[in-house]
Design an enzyme around this catalytic site. Structure first.
Site, PDB file in Angstrom:
ATOM      1  N   HIS A  70      -8.693 -16.490  27.319  1.00 38.27           N
ATOM      2  CA  HIS A  70      -8.750 -16.951  25.933  1.00 38.27           C
ATOM      3  C   HIS A  70      -8.055 -15.952  25.017  1.00 38.27           C
ATOM      4  O   HIS A  70      -7.710 -14.846  25.418  1.00 38.27           O
ATOM      5  CB  HIS A  70     -10.208 -17.133  25.492  1.00 38.27           C
ATOM      6  CG  HIS A  70     -10.854 -18.362  26.024  1.00 38.27           C
ATOM      7  ND1 HIS A  70     -11.368 -18.429  27.298  1.00 38.27           N
ATOM      8  CD2 HIS A  70     -11.050 -19.592  25.474  1.00 38.27           C
ATOM      9  CE1 HIS A  70     -11.873 -19.637  27.505  1.00 38.27           C
ATOM     10  NE2 HIS A  70     -11.684 -20.361  26.414  1.00 38.27           N
ATOM     11  N   LYS A 124     -11.761 -13.966  20.849  1.00 38.26           N
ATOM     12  CA  LYS A 124     -13.000 -14.512  21.424  1.00 38.26           C
ATOM     13  C   LYS A 124     -13.966 -13.374  21.718  1.00 38.26           C
ATOM     14  O   LYS A 124     -13.606 -12.369  22.332  1.00 38.26           O
ATOM     15  CB  LYS A 124     -12.699 -15.305  22.697  1.00 38.26           C
ATOM     16  CG  LYS A 124     -13.925 -16.028  23.258  1.00 38.26           C
ATOM     17  CD  LYS A 124     -13.549 -17.022  24.351  1.00 38.26           C
ATOM     18  CE  LYS A 124     -14.764 -17.715  24.939  1.00 38.26           C
ATOM     19  NZ  LYS A 124     -15.531 -18.460  23.930  1.00 38.26           N
TER      20      LYS A 124
END
Length: 242
Positions: A131, A135
Site C-alpha cells: 500500500h 497507510k
C-alpha cells in the site's frame, strides 16, 4: 431512493463514497466525522457506512442500534472488544463488516478458500500486500481477510496458522502456516498477492487496485443490498451470493 449516511465523511474513502452515491442511484443523507454526534445521521439515513477510525465505532454502532439503521463497517484495525460490539449490534440490526469492499477481492477470497481446501498442507501459503506510504496499519485488513479465507479452507482459524513478516534466522518454514508480509511505498492504492507453492510448482492469485473509486462503488453496492436485509452479521460474500 435509498439514503446513505457516511461516518468518516472527510476521509479519503468517505469522500469517494459521497461521490459515488448519486451516480449509483441513491441519495446522500450526509456525513459526520470524529467528535460529532452520530445519532442524528443514524436517524435520517436508511443505511450507514462507517469508514472512520476504530475509536468511534462503538458510538456509531450504538447510534445505529438506537435508530434501527443497518450499517456497513469498512473500518479496519478493530480490537476484540469492537468485534464483540459488532456481534451484539447484529442481534438487532443488519451489520456488514469487511476488510475490503472490492467485489474483485471478495471473489479472490473465495478462490483462495477453495484452493486452500483442495490443495494439501504441503502447499505453502504466503500473502503479500503493498500500500501507499501513508497507510498506518499493517498488515492490511484485506490481507487478514485473505488469510482468514485460506485458514477456513484448511478448517482452522487464522490465529492458529498465522506467521507475520519474517526477519533474522527464523529456521525452516513450518508446514501448514500462512505467512503475511507488508510493503509500503509511493501511492499504491492496494496490491495483494496470494502465493500457493509446493515442490516444483506454484500458483499466484493477484488483485491490483488502480483506482480508490472501486472500493467506494463496492461500499455503495453493499449498502444498497444491506438496506433490505434482516438483522444479522454479513460479509461482502453475501452481497455476491457466494
Amino acid at each position: 431512493m435509498t439514503a446513505i449516511g457516511i461516518y468518516g465523511s472527510a476521509g479519503r474513502m468517505g469522500r469517494a463514497i459521497a461521490d459515488s452515491i448519486e451516480a449509483m442511484g441513491a441519495t446522500h443523507a450526509g456525513g459526520t466525522d470524529a467528535g460529532e454526534d452520530p445519532a442524528p445521521l443514524a436517524e435520517t439515513a436508511d443505511v450507514l457506512v462507517d469508514f472512520s477510525i476504530p475509536g468511534g465505532l462503538v458510538a456509531h454502532l450504538a447510534a445505529a442500534r438506537a435508530a434501527r439503521t443497518p450499517i456497513v463497517i469498512g473500518t479496519t484495525g478493530l480490537t476484540h472488544a469492537e468485534e464483540a460490539a459488532i456481534d451484539d449490534a447484529a442481534a438487532e440490526i443488519a451489520v456488514l463488516q469487511t476488510g475490503n469492499t472490492s467485489l474483485g477481492i471478495t471473489l479472490l477470497a473465495r478462490l483462495v478458500r477453495d484452493a486452500a481446501a483442495l490443495l494439501g498442507p504441503d502447499w505453502d501459503i504466503e500473502i503479500v500486500e503493498m500500500h501507499h506510504r501513508h497507510k498506518v496499519d499493517s498488515p492490511s485488513g484485506t490481507a487478514i481477510l485473505l488469510g482468514e479465507a485460506a485458514a477456513a479452507g484448511r478448517g482452522a482459524s487464522l490465529g492458529e496458522l498465522r506467521v507475520d513478516g519474517r526477519a533474522g534466522l527464523t529456521g525452516a518454514r513450518s508446514e501448514g502456516t500462512i505467512g503475511l508480509s507488508s510493503v509500503r511505498g509511493g501511492s499504491v492504492v492496494g496490491d495483494h498477492s496470494v502465493v500457493l507453492a509446493t515442490e516444483g510448482e506454484r500458483i499466484e492469485l493477484v488483485h491490483r487496485a488502480d483506482d480508490r473509486g472501486l472500493f467506494a462503488r463496492g461500499a455503495v453496492t453493499a449498502a444498497l443490498w444491506l438496506a433490505t436485509q434482516p438483522p444479522g452479521r454479513y460479509r461482502m460474500s453475501d452481497v455476491l451470493g457466494l
